[in-house]
Design a protein around this motif. Structure first.
Motif, PDB file in Angstrom:
ATOM      1  N   UNK A 177      -7.384  -3.245 -10.581  1.00 38.66           N
ATOM      2  CA  UNK A 177      -6.293  -4.430 -10.585  1.00 38.66           C
ATOM      3  C   UNK A 177      -5.574  -4.195  -9.353  1.00 38.66           C
ATOM      4  N   UNK A 178      -4.937  -3.103  -8.668  1.00 37.36           N
ATOM      5  CA  UNK A 178      -4.196  -2.904  -7.689  1.00 37.36           C
ATOM      6  C   UNK A 178      -2.977  -3.553  -7.685  1.00 37.36           C
ATOM      7  N   UNK A 179      -1.894  -2.996  -6.726  1.00 34.38           N
ATOM      8  CA  UNK A 179      -0.652  -3.522  -6.640  1.00 34.38           C
ATOM      9  C   UNK A 179      -0.565  -4.854  -6.408  1.00 34.38           C
ATOM     10  N   UNK A 180      -1.185  -5.480  -5.323  1.00 35.92           N
ATOM     11  CA  UNK A 180      -1.322  -6.827  -4.686  1.00 35.92           C
ATOM     12  C   UNK A 180      -1.654  -7.805  -6.195  1.00 35.92           C
ATOM     13  N   UNK A 181      -2.514  -7.535  -7.225  1.00 38.31           N
ATOM     14  CA  UNK A 181      -2.851  -8.299  -8.272  1.00 38.31           C
ATOM     15  C   UNK A 181      -1.395  -8.262  -8.987  1.00 38.31           C
ATOM     16  N   UNK A 197      -1.279   1.837 -13.595  1.00 38.15           N
ATOM     17  CA  UNK A 197      -1.849   0.632 -12.602  1.00 38.15           C
ATOM     18  C   UNK A 197      -2.974   0.945 -11.811  1.00 38.15           C
ATOM     19  N   UNK A 198      -2.891   2.356 -11.479  1.00 37.73           N
ATOM     20  CA  UNK A 198      -4.278   2.537 -10.638  1.00 37.73           C
ATOM     21  C   UNK A 198      -5.295   2.898 -11.526  1.00 37.73           C
ATOM     22  N   UNK A 199      -5.118   3.182 -12.793  1.00 38.77           N
ATOM     23  CA  UNK A 199      -6.339   3.348 -13.781  1.00 38.77           C
ATOM     24  C   UNK A 199      -6.600   2.027 -14.411  1.00 38.77           C
ATOM     25  N   UNK A 240       1.244 -10.510  -7.028  1.00 37.42           N
ATOM     26  CA  UNK A 240       1.203 -11.835  -6.953  1.00 37.42           C
ATOM     27  C   UNK A 240       1.145 -12.335  -8.124  1.00 37.42           C
ATOM     28  N   UNK A 241       0.949 -11.685  -9.297  1.00 39.71           N
ATOM     29  CA  UNK A 241       1.095 -12.348 -10.794  1.00 39.71           C
ATOM     30  C   UNK A 241       2.346 -12.534 -11.015  1.00 39.71           C
ATOM     31  N   UNK A 242       3.528 -11.911 -10.678  1.00 39.71           N
ATOM     32  CA  UNK A 242       4.711 -11.665 -10.812  1.00 39.71           C
ATOM     33  C   UNK A 242       5.631 -12.636  -9.945  1.00 39.71           C
ATOM     34  N   UNK A 243       5.210 -12.475  -8.801  1.00 41.72           N
ATOM     35  CA  UNK A 243       6.239 -13.262  -7.971  1.00 41.72           C
ATOM     36  C   UNK A 243       5.804 -14.587  -7.525  1.00 41.72           C
ATOM     37  N   UNK A 291       0.980  -1.190  -0.092  1.00 42.63           N
ATOM     38  CA  UNK A 291       0.033  -0.100  -0.082  1.00 42.63           C
ATOM     39  C   UNK A 291       0.738   1.273   0.023  1.00 42.63           C
ATOM     40  N   UNK A 292       2.072   1.134   0.719  1.00 47.27           N
ATOM     41  CA  UNK A 292       2.973   2.418   0.641  1.00 47.27           C
ATOM     42  C   UNK A 292       3.370   2.683  -1.022  1.00 47.27           C
TER      43      UNK A 292
END
Length: 300
Positions: free
Chosen positions: A287-291, A217-219, A294-297, A191-192
């Motif tokens: 989408x958000x950063x978590x998605x 990404x936010x959009x 998680x799709x990368x790592x 979130x930061x």
């Protein structure tokens, strides 16, 4: 010079272990650049290589046009660095620590350091040895964020801090950017990164596996649904008819049981198109950063 940091194909090996494995990135001047990745991804090794504390096995890195390996002293004069575990003089009082670091840092500013400490509600009269972990972190932050150095490198700056202080630290980081600093911000807190960074890179196993614009990404919204029988034909004909849609849409998954599409930009401009999509059980979500993370790592 548009980029403050340039790292090209950095390798750091310890025997058969690759702490850095062909790591390349660029940090644009005036940006807040996020560095993400699981433990052991190579983030701290990368930072220490940029500062000249570690000699890479191969590859090259520059900060402000200075070679990080052969001109490391000059590099460090241009950088204010907050390590993940800052070491402070145990028997000094807080104000003594600020005095020392403000005098030692070419870009130090004692008045500004005291102001940062005040914003973080830090008692400077206490000796470091008797400070809590969170108080010592605040003191280290006050030392670093008071600097006028052109590049700030912050490794887990909000670790051990409560939510209110975390928010204040992020506000101070944004203020540093508004005053002309470039910030390299390493954090485990998604979130930061999402809140404060302009660009972010995800690292895993010593490699950069994805770099992306945080505002884009936010959009971005993700559409998930179960396709009807006419789905494939409709999708192709729809893109042929709508040039704009083909530029804004990315089909990520297309099976008999599930379709996944990312929409870049305002989702409301596609509402008519979405209403005609031949799918069941449609779901639209940011989408958000978590998605992305998680799709990368993948698990190591």
């Amino acid at each position: 010079m548009n980029n403050v940091v340039e790292a090209n194909e950095l390798f750091k090996t310890y025997g058969l272990f690759h702490a850095l494995n062909g790591c390349s990135l660029q940090v644009r001047r005036g940006s807040i650049f996020g560095l993400l990745g699981p433990n052991g991804a190579g983030k701290t090794t990368l930072i220490r290589s940029l500062l000249g504390f570690i000699k890479p096995s191969s590859g090259k890195a520059e900060i402000l046009g200075l070679n990080c390996e052969t001109q490391s002293v000059q590099v460090r004069s241009q950088v204010a660095y907050l390590p993940a575990e800052a070491k402070l003089f145990a028997m000094m009082r807080g104000f003594g620590v600020l005095d020392f670091y403000s005098a030692m840092n070419p870009s130090g500013n004692r008045v500004r350091a005291a102001h940062v400490a005040q914003r973080l509600d830090l008692d400077l009269s206490r000796r470091v040895a008797f400070m809590s972990t969170g108080m010592r972190q605040k003191l280290a932050i006050a030392c670093v964020l008071s600097s006028r150095a052109p590049l700030l490198i912050l490794d887990e700056p909000t670790a051990n801090l409560d939510p209110n202080v975390r928010m204040e630290v992020l506000a101070l980081v944004r203020q540093s950017q508004s005053e002309g600093a470039t910030v390299l911000f390493s954090s485990h807190v998604l979130s930061e990164i999402e809140d404060v960074c302009d660009t972010a890179t995800i690292m895993q196993r010593g490699k950069v596996i994805k770099t992306f614009n945080v505002s884009e990404m936010r959009a971005t919204h993700r559409v998930v649904g179960v396709p009807k029988s006419e789905w494939n034909q409709w999708w192709l004909s729809s893109l042929n008819r709508t040039t704009n849609a083909s530029n804004d849409l990315t089909l990520l998954e297309n099976t008999e049981s599930r379709i996944v599409i990312d929409i870049i930009g305002p989702v409301q401009t596609h509402l008519d198109w979405l209403s005609k999509m031949p799918v069941n059980h449609m779901r639209i979500e940011p989408v958000g950063l978590r998605s992305v993370y998680e799709s990368c790592c993948v698990p190591s």
